[in-house]
Design a protein around this motif. Structure first.
Motif, PDB file in Angstrom:
ATOM      1  N   PHE A 122      -3.830   5.530   5.159  1.00 51.52           N
ATOM      2  CA  PHE A 122      -4.564   5.041   3.993  1.00 51.52           C
ATOM      3  C   PHE A 122      -5.828   4.290   4.431  1.00 51.52           C
ATOM      4  N   CYS A 123      -5.694   3.413   5.423  1.00 49.23           N
ATOM      5  CA  CYS A 123      -6.850   2.647   5.917  1.00 49.23           C
ATOM      6  C   CYS A 123      -7.915   3.580   6.483  1.00 49.23           C
TER       7      CYS A 123
ATOM      8  N   ILE B 211       0.843  -1.208   0.000  1.00 53.18           N
ATOM      9  CA  ILE B 211       0.000   0.000   0.000  1.00 53.18           C
ATOM     10  C   ILE B 211       0.873   1.250   0.000  1.00 53.18           C
ATOM     11  N   GLU B 212       1.882   1.279   0.850  1.00 52.87           N
ATOM     12  CA  GLU B 212       2.745   2.458   0.939  1.00 52.87           C
ATOM     13  C   GLU B 212       3.535   2.664  -0.347  1.00 52.87           C
ATOM     14  N   ASP B 213       3.992   1.583  -0.958  1.00 52.33           N
ATOM     15  CA  ASP B 213       4.704   1.679  -2.236  1.00 52.33           C
ATOM     16  C   ASP B 213       3.764   2.192  -3.328  1.00 52.33           C
ATOM     17  N   LEU B 214       2.553   1.676  -3.359  1.00 54.00           N
ATOM     18  CA  LEU B 214       1.567   2.101  -4.349  1.00 54.00           C
ATOM     19  C   LEU B 214       1.242   3.590  -4.201  1.00 54.00           C
ATOM     20  N   THR B 215       1.026   4.039  -2.970  1.00 59.93           N
ATOM     21  CA  THR B 215       0.715   5.465  -2.774  1.00 59.93           C
ATOM     22  C   THR B 215       1.917   6.336  -3.120  1.00 59.93           C
ATOM     23  N   HIS B 216       3.103   5.821  -2.876  1.00 62.46           N
ATOM     24  CA  HIS B 216       4.311   6.562  -3.244  1.00 62.46           C
ATOM     25  C   HIS B 216       4.386   6.737  -4.760  1.00 62.46           C
ATOM     26  N   LYS B 217       4.050   5.675  -5.501  1.00 67.41           N
ATOM     27  CA  LYS B 217       4.086   5.732  -6.967  1.00 67.41           C
ATOM     28  C   LYS B 217       3.073   6.724  -7.533  1.00 67.41           C
TER      29      LYS B 217
ATOM     30  N   ILE C 266     -10.334   2.313  -6.600  1.00 65.81           N
ATOM     31  CA  ILE C 266      -9.529   3.528  -6.633  1.00 65.81           C
ATOM     32  C   ILE C 266      -9.986   4.456  -5.518  1.00 65.81           C
ATOM     33  N   LEU C 267      -9.051   4.830  -4.656  1.00 66.79           N
ATOM     34  CA  LEU C 267      -9.315   5.802  -3.597  1.00 66.79           C
ATOM     35  C   LEU C 267      -8.922   7.168  -4.136  1.00 66.79           C
ATOM     36  N   ILE C 268      -9.899   8.051  -4.223  1.00 67.88           N
ATOM     37  CA  ILE C 268      -9.669   9.382  -4.793  1.00 67.88           C
ATOM     38  C   ILE C 268      -9.629  10.387  -3.650  1.00 67.88           C
ATOM     39  N   TYR C 269      -8.512  11.091  -3.555  1.00 65.03           N
ATOM     40  CA  TYR C 269      -8.330  12.084  -2.496  1.00 65.03           C
ATOM     41  C   TYR C 269      -8.209  13.451  -3.148  1.00 65.03           C
ATOM     42  N   SER C 270      -9.149  14.311  -2.846  1.00 59.00           N
ATOM     43  CA  SER C 270      -9.076  15.662  -3.410  1.00 59.00           C
ATOM     44  C   SER C 270      -9.308  16.672  -2.298  1.00 59.00           C
TER      45      SER C 270
ATOM     46  N   LYS D 271       1.084   7.832   1.430  1.00 60.09           N
ATOM     47  CA  LYS D 271       0.327   7.738   2.674  1.00 60.09           C
ATOM     48  C   LYS D 271       0.838   6.529   3.447  1.00 60.09           C
ATOM     49  N   GLN D 272       1.004   6.712   4.751  1.00 63.92           N
ATOM     50  CA  GLN D 272       1.330   5.580   5.607  1.00 63.92           C
ATOM     51  C   GLN D 272       0.129   4.647   5.634  1.00 63.92           C
ATOM     52  N   PHE D 273       0.392   3.371   5.884  1.00 63.98           N
ATOM     53  CA  PHE D 273      -0.643   2.353   5.844  1.00 63.98           C
ATOM     54  C   PHE D 273      -1.857   2.713   6.705  1.00 63.98           C
TER      55      PHE D 273
END
Length: 132
Positions: A67-68, A51-57, A121-125, A62-64
């Motif tokens: 994100f949760c 999860i952390e690698d994906l959010t970094h990309k 897909i988690l969309i953060y705006s 976001k820390q795990f």
């Protein structure tokens, strides 16, 4: 805090109702989505480093645990800043092509297999991003 934290909600993706179940057990996120009309189900298990690698990309690390918490907020609709979408491989390719300004290319021969998968897909705006 080794007790698994779970949540199950009904969530509407693109006009179709789905049951979404989330369980966080230690450093592992388990996710299950079921289409209420067809009973199709998709499951995934993701560890904190994934999860952390994906959010970094994505450019928005976001820390795990954060994100949760964001995922829970999106599911319970307790924040206007986070929403969810459920996409097929074709949907993702379409978005990618639009972002790149290109035209759709030929679909891979595995497209039927790829289209059976779903991508949550988690969309953060943030407030001012939504006005653009």
């Amino acid at each position: 805090m080794d007790q698994p934290a779970g949540l199950q909600v009904d969530y509407v993706f693109r006009g179709v109702e789905h049951a979404v179940r989330v369980v966080v057990s230690g450093q592992v996120l388990e996710l299950e989505v079921e289409d209420r009309m067809t009973a199709d189900q998709w499951r995934g298990e993701f560890d904190a480093s994934f999860i952390e690698d994906l959010t970094h990309k994505t450019g928005n690390f976001k820390q795990f645990n954060i994100f949760c918490n964001m995922l829970e907020s999106a599911l319970t609709q307790s924040s206007e800043s986070v929403t969810l979408d459920l996409l097929t491989y074709t949907d993702l390719e379409s978005l990618r092509n639009r972002k790149m300004g290109g035209r759709p290319g030929p679909l891979a021969s595995r497209s039927a297999q790829l289209n059976s998968k779903r991508y949550l897909i988690l969309i953060y705006s943030v407030e001012f991003d939504r006005w653009g």
